[in-house]
Design a protein around this motif. Sequence first.
Motif, PDB file in Angstrom:
ATOM      1  N   PRO A   1       0.822  -1.206   0.000  1.00 33.37           N
ATOM      2  CA  PRO A   1       0.000   0.000   0.000  1.00 33.37           C
ATOM      3  C   PRO A   1       0.861   1.263   0.000  1.00 33.37           C
ATOM      4  CG  PRO A   1       0.115  -0.902   2.211  1.00 33.37           C
ATOM      5  CD  PRO A   1       0.832  -1.876   1.316  1.00 33.37           C
ATOM      6  N   GLY A   2       0.370   2.294  -0.662  1.00 30.55           N
ATOM      7  CA  GLY A   2       1.012   3.599  -0.590  1.00 30.55           C
ATOM      8  C   GLY A   2       0.428   4.395   0.557  1.00 30.55           C
ATOM      9  N   PHE A   3       0.637   5.703   0.517  1.00 32.54           N
ATOM     10  CA  PHE A   3       0.103   6.565   1.567  1.00 32.54           C
ATOM     11  C   PHE A   3      -1.421   6.556   1.538  1.00 32.54           C
ATOM     12  CE2 PHE A   3      -1.779  10.560   2.832  1.00 32.54           C
ATOM     13  CZ  PHE A   3      -1.207  10.787   4.068  1.00 32.54           C
ATOM     14  N   SER A   4      -2.032   6.348   2.688  1.00 32.68           N
ATOM     15  CA  SER A   4      -3.485   6.395   2.801  1.00 32.68           C
ATOM     16  C   SER A   4      -3.847   6.625   4.267  1.00 32.68           C
ATOM     17  CB  SER A   4      -4.122   5.086   2.304  1.00 32.68           C
ATOM     18  OG  SER A   4      -5.526   5.131   2.410  1.00 32.68           O
ATOM     19  N   GLU A   5      -4.567   7.706   4.531  1.00 30.59           N
ATOM     20  CA  GLU A   5      -4.998   8.030   5.890  1.00 30.59           C
ATOM     21  C   GLU A   5      -6.464   8.432   5.889  1.00 30.59           C
ATOM     22  OE1 GLU A   5      -0.827   9.737   7.834  1.00 30.59           O
ATOM     23  OE2 GLU A   5      -2.521  11.105   7.531  1.00 30.59           O
ATOM     24  N   VAL A   6      -7.140   8.086   6.976  1.00 30.24           N
ATOM     25  CA  VAL A   6      -8.537   8.471   7.175  1.00 30.24           C
ATOM     26  C   VAL A   6      -8.644   9.245   8.479  1.00 30.24           C
ATOM     27  CG1 VAL A   6     -10.870   7.612   7.667  1.00 30.24           C
ATOM     28  CG2 VAL A   6      -9.502   6.563   5.851  1.00 30.24           C
ATOM     29  N   GLU A   7      -9.323  10.375   8.412  1.00 28.01           N
ATOM     30  CA  GLU A   7      -9.559  11.196   9.600  1.00 28.01           C
ATOM     31  C   GLU A   7     -11.060  11.390   9.767  1.00 28.01           C
ATOM     32  OE1 GLU A   7      -8.500  15.643  11.381  1.00 28.01           O
ATOM     33  OE2 GLU A   7      -7.233  14.740   9.829  1.00 28.01           O
ATOM     34  N   VAL A   8     -11.564  11.135  10.961  1.00 28.62           N
ATOM     35  CA  VAL A   8     -12.961  11.363  11.302  1.00 28.62           C
ATOM     36  C   VAL A   8     -13.031  12.510  12.298  1.00 28.62           C
ATOM     37  CG1 VAL A   8     -15.019  10.390  12.406  1.00 28.62           C
ATOM     38  CG2 VAL A   8     -13.648   8.984  10.858  1.00 28.62           C
ATOM     39  N   ARG A   9     -13.862  13.491  11.980  1.00 32.34           N
ATOM     40  CA  ARG A   9     -14.036  14.650  12.860  1.00 32.34           C
ATOM     41  C   ARG A   9     -15.506  14.752  13.230  1.00 32.34           C
ATOM     42  NH1 ARG A   9     -11.348  18.371   8.222  1.00 32.34           N
ATOM     43  NH2 ARG A   9      -9.209  17.533   8.260  1.00 32.34           N
ATOM     44  N   LEU A  10     -15.784  14.971  14.504  1.00 36.73           N
ATOM     45  CA  LEU A  10     -17.146  15.100  15.004  1.00 36.73           C
ATOM     46  C   LEU A  10     -17.310  16.436  15.709  1.00 36.73           C
ATOM     47  CD1 LEU A  10     -17.624  11.569  16.657  1.00 36.73           C
ATOM     48  CD2 LEU A  10     -18.079  12.231  14.279  1.00 36.73           C
ATOM     49  N   SER A  11     -18.486  17.038  15.557  1.00 37.64           N
ATOM     50  CA  SER A  11     -18.802  18.258  16.295  1.00 37.64           C
ATOM     51  C   SER A  11     -20.293  18.274  16.606  1.00 37.64           C
ATOM     52  CB  SER A  11     -18.408  19.511  15.507  1.00 37.64           C
ATOM     53  OG  SER A  11     -19.001  19.520  14.226  1.00 37.64           O
ATOM     54  N   ALA A  12     -20.628  18.755  17.797  1.00 35.98           N
ATOM     55  CA  ALA A  12     -22.030  18.837  18.193  1.00 35.98           C
ATOM     56  C   ALA A  12     -22.734  19.897  17.355  1.00 35.98           C
ATOM     57  CB  ALA A  12     -22.130  19.176  19.675  1.00 35.98           C
ATOM     58  N   GLU A  13     -23.967  19.589  16.931  1.00 37.33           N
ATOM     59  CA  GLU A  13     -24.715  20.530  16.090  1.00 37.33           C
ATOM     60  C   GLU A  13     -26.210  20.348  16.295  1.00 37.33           C
ATOM     61  OE1 GLU A  13     -25.425  20.192  11.603  1.00 37.33           O
ATOM     62  OE2 GLU A  13     -23.779  21.644  11.704  1.00 37.33           O
ATOM     63  N   ASP A  14     -26.852  21.332  16.895  1.00 34.83           N
ATOM     64  CA  ASP A  14     -28.313  21.350  17.048  1.00 34.83           C
ATOM     65  C   ASP A  14     -28.870  20.062  17.636  1.00 34.83           C
ATOM     66  OD1 ASP A  14     -28.324  23.901  15.873  1.00 34.83           O
ATOM     67  OD2 ASP A  14     -28.485  23.055  13.865  1.00 34.83           O
ATOM     68  N   GLY A  15     -28.277  19.588  18.692  1.00 30.36           N
ATOM     69  CA  GLY A  15     -28.748  18.379  19.340  1.00 30.36           C
ATOM     70  C   GLY A  15     -28.309  17.099  18.674  1.00 30.36           C
ATOM     71  N   GLY A  16     -27.601  17.207  17.574  1.00 29.44           N
ATOM     72  CA  GLY A  16     -27.074  16.044  16.878  1.00 29.44           C
ATOM     73  C   GLY A  16     -25.572  16.167  16.705  1.00 29.44           C
ATOM     74  N   THR A  17     -25.055  15.497  15.685  1.00 28.24           N
ATOM     75  CA  THR A  17     -23.608  15.478  15.458  1.00 28.24           C
ATOM     76  C   THR A  17     -23.307  15.670  13.982  1.00 28.24           C
ATOM     77  OG1 THR A  17     -23.266  13.959  17.305  1.00 28.24           O
ATOM     78  CG2 THR A  17     -21.505  14.099  15.675  1.00 28.24           C
ATOM     79  N   LEU A  18     -22.414  16.612  13.694  1.00 27.91           N
ATOM     80  CA  LEU A  18     -21.887  16.760  12.342  1.00 27.91           C
ATOM     81  C   LEU A  18     -20.699  15.814  12.214  1.00 27.91           C
ATOM     82  CD1 LEU A  18     -21.935  18.240   9.618  1.00 27.91           C
ATOM     83  CD2 LEU A  18     -20.296  19.872  10.594  1.00 27.91           C
ATOM     84  N   PHE A  19     -20.802  14.902  11.255  1.00 31.07           N
ATOM     85  CA  PHE A  19     -19.796  13.864  11.012  1.00 31.07           C
ATOM     86  C   PHE A  19     -19.040  14.230   9.747  1.00 31.07           C
ATOM     87  CE2 PHE A  19     -18.391  10.065   8.869  1.00 31.07           C
ATOM     88  CZ  PHE A  19     -18.015   9.164   9.856  1.00 31.07           C
ATOM     89  N   GLU A  20     -17.722  14.253   9.834  1.00 29.13           N
ATOM     90  CA  GLU A  20     -16.895  14.523   8.664  1.00 29.13           C
ATOM     91  C   GLU A  20     -15.821  13.450   8.544  1.00 29.13           C
ATOM     92  OE1 GLU A  20     -15.298  18.547   6.865  1.00 29.13           O
ATOM     93  OE2 GLU A  20     -13.980  17.907   8.497  1.00 29.13           O
ATOM     94  N   LEU A  21     -15.701  12.882   7.359  1.00 32.04           N
ATOM     95  CA  LEU A  21     -14.684  11.878   7.082  1.00 32.04           C
ATOM     96  C   LEU A  21     -13.810  12.377   5.937  1.00 32.04           C
ATOM     97  CD1 LEU A  21     -15.046   8.053   6.963  1.00 32.04           C
ATOM     98  CD2 LEU A  21     -13.977   9.214   5.027  1.00 32.04           C
ATOM     99  N   VAL A  22     -12.494  12.350   6.152  1.00 35.74           N
ATOM    100  CA  VAL A  22     -11.541  12.783   5.134  1.00 35.74           C
ATOM    101  C   VAL A  22     -10.594  11.619   4.844  1.00 35.74           C
ATOM    102  CG1 VAL A  22      -9.760  14.443   4.497  1.00 35.74           C
ATOM    103  CG2 VAL A  22     -11.665  15.158   5.964  1.00 35.74           C
ATOM    104  N   HIS A  23     -10.580  11.176   3.592  1.00 31.63           N
ATOM    105  CA  HIS A  23      -9.708  10.084   3.171  1.00 31.63           C
ATOM    106  C   HIS A  23      -8.700  10.650   2.175  1.00 31.63           C
ATOM    107  CE1 HIS A  23      -9.353   5.642   1.638  1.00 31.63           C
ATOM    108  NE2 HIS A  23      -8.207   6.159   1.979  1.00 31.63           N
ATOM    109  N   SER A  24      -7.429  10.654   2.556  1.00 34.35           N
ATOM    110  CA  SER A  24      -6.341  11.150   1.710  1.00 34.35           C
ATOM    111  C   SER A  24      -5.486   9.969   1.286  1.00 34.35           C
ATOM    112  CB  SER A  24      -5.471  12.151   2.477  1.00 34.35           C
ATOM    113  OG  SER A  24      -6.252  13.194   3.031  1.00 34.35           O
TER     114      SER A  24
END
Length: 206
Positions: free
Chosen positions: A91-114
């Motif tokens: 495999p070459g370079f590959s990273e996954v980052e998951v970021r979470l933040s509270a938003e209006d009683g729920g959660t904003l989910f962000e996934l970044v795959h480089s």
Amino acid sequence: MDIVDEINRVHRELLNGERKVMTMRRRYDAEIEDVWDACTKAERLNRWFLPVTGDLRLGGKYQFEGNAGGEILECEPPRMLKVSWLFGENPGFSEVEVRLSAEDGGTLFELVHSADVPPEFWSGFGPGAAGVGWDLALLGLSLYLSTGAAAPDENTFHQTDEGRRFITASSQGWGRAYEAAGGTPDEVAAAVAATTAFYAPEEERS
């Protein structure tokens, strides 16, 4: 649950440079601690994603059954997790980052795959090769968080009309992201067709 509406809930972006960076964002109607727990506890990951083994802590190694493995590079509960995401023998370079933040009683989910993607693979499939897989994962997480149900069976989901609609809509969504990032109409059309055929072959429909 409207299966295609789940596709429309996700915002997709692509940076189409030498290194490919795919970003997905969506909101879940669950508290941030619950989403974090679902994304980091082995017994819960098994319900909506895949069985995982390893040392699930900062600096530890992990392995998803039949899929990627790597090292836990950064971990800031309950907001950020970064892992190397390695698959195959070389495999070459590959990273996954998951970021979470509270938003209006729920959660904003962000996934970044480089990742560094071989040119011949990218020219064949574009971002959908990984993107459809991530869309299926986020669907599994949505079902699990909202109902407690397990993810659709990956071995049969693509054979159903519902599964095919979802996969086709996901592939087309990544096609639009590819076009917005500079892909030509011919490149995008070929990638969408190849990705859809890979995830949902016509002859396997039931």
